[in-house]
Design a protein around this motif. Structure first.
Motif, short mmCIF file in Angstrom:
data_model
loop_
_atom_site.label_atom_id
_atom_site.label_comp_id
_atom_site.label_asym_id
_atom_site.label_seq_id
_atom_site.Cartn_x
_atom_site.Cartn_y
_atom_site.Cartn_z
N MET A 102 0.83 -1.21 0.00
CA MET A 102 0.00 0.00 0.00
C MET A 102 0.86 1.27 0.00
SD MET A 102 -3.10 -1.28 2.45
CE MET A 102 -4.18 0.13 2.20
N LEU A 103 1.93 1.27 0.78
CA LEU A 103 2.82 2.44 0.80
C LEU A 103 3.52 2.62 -0.54
CD1 LEU A 103 4.39 2.06 4.36
CD2 LEU A 103 2.71 3.77 3.62
N PHE A 104 3.99 1.53 -1.13
CA PHE A 104 4.67 1.59 -2.42
C PHE A 104 3.72 2.10 -3.51
CE2 PHE A 104 5.82 -0.13 -6.52
CZ PHE A 104 7.17 0.20 -6.62
N ILE A 105 2.54 1.51 -3.59
CA ILE A 105 1.60 1.86 -4.65
C ILE A 105 1.11 3.31 -4.49
CG2 ILE A 105 -0.72 1.18 -3.86
CD1 ILE A 105 0.89 -0.11 -7.04
N GLU A 106 0.97 3.73 -3.23
CA GLU A 106 0.57 5.11 -2.95
C GLU A 106 1.62 6.08 -3.48
OE1 GLU A 106 -1.60 8.33 -1.58
OE2 GLU A 106 -2.25 6.26 -1.36
N ARG A 107 2.87 5.82 -3.18
CA ARG A 107 3.95 6.74 -3.53
C ARG A 107 4.28 6.72 -5.03
NH1 ARG A 107 7.18 9.55 -5.45
NH2 ARG A 107 9.18 10.23 -4.67
N PHE A 108 4.37 5.53 -5.60
CA PHE A 108 4.90 5.42 -6.96
C PHE A 108 3.84 5.25 -8.04
CE2 PHE A 108 8.44 4.16 -4.23
CZ PHE A 108 9.38 5.07 -4.66
N GLN A 109 2.58 5.04 -7.66
CA GLN A 109 1.54 4.90 -8.68
C GLN A 109 0.39 5.88 -8.46
OE1 GLN A 109 2.08 2.87 -11.35
NE2 GLN A 109 0.34 3.96 -12.19
N ILE A 110 -0.18 5.87 -7.28
CA ILE A 110 -1.37 6.70 -7.04
C ILE A 110 -1.05 8.19 -7.13
CG2 ILE A 110 -3.12 7.36 -5.33
CD1 ILE A 110 -3.15 4.39 -4.45
N LYS A 111 0.01 8.64 -6.46
CA LYS A 111 0.33 10.07 -6.51
C LYS A 111 0.58 10.56 -7.93
CE LYS A 111 1.86 10.76 -1.80
NZ LYS A 111 1.24 11.90 -1.23
#
Length: 136
Positions: A102-111
């Motif tokens: 969740m932290l990875f996807i938030e930082r590198f995809q969602i943002k």
């Protein structure tokens, strides 16, 4: 998920019964797949891109269906499937894999996606973000 598996024997487990852990695994995976598919279907119905690597090519902002409840149903679905795997492993430490995802996807995809969607749809996307959360 490989990392989750590798650490799953390293500490105390939360396995109640193997059968219950398996049932919860299946439930989490099925729910995750259903949520992710609902997001993909909503994108297809709106005739817009499903490709998360090219959000700037979105032809419309999808805010109906599953997108009324979460801005990221595909990522939520993946997180639930990963959670299911952690439950199957029965390992407290492997639950960190869900958090890491969740932290990875938030930082590198969602943002980056949301920056592109803000640029593309402006105030419409800003208003949508005010009413619908990232995950749930």
């Amino acid at each position: 998920m490989v990392g989750m598996y590798l650490v799953s024997d390293a500490e105390v487990t939360f396995e109640i019964t193997r059968t219950l852990n398996f049932k919860l695994f299946v439930l989490a995976v099925l729910l995750g797949v259903a949520i992710a598919l609902a997001g993909g279907i909503s994108f297809r119905k709106a005739s817009t891109t499903v490709n998360p690597l090219k959000p700037e090519t979105a032809s419309s902002l999808v805010s109906r269906g599953i997108f009324q409840y979460t801005r990221n149903p595909m990522y939520l679905g993946m997180a639930l499937a990963i959670l299911g795997f952690a439950i199957l492993l029965g390992s407290w430490l492997s639950l960190l894999g869900v958090v890491a995802f969740m932290l990875f996807i938030e930082r590198f995809q969602i943002k980056p996606e949301e920056a592109a969607l803000t640029e593309r749809f402006g105030e419409q996307f800003t208003q949508y973000k005010k009413h619908v959360r990232h995950w749930l």
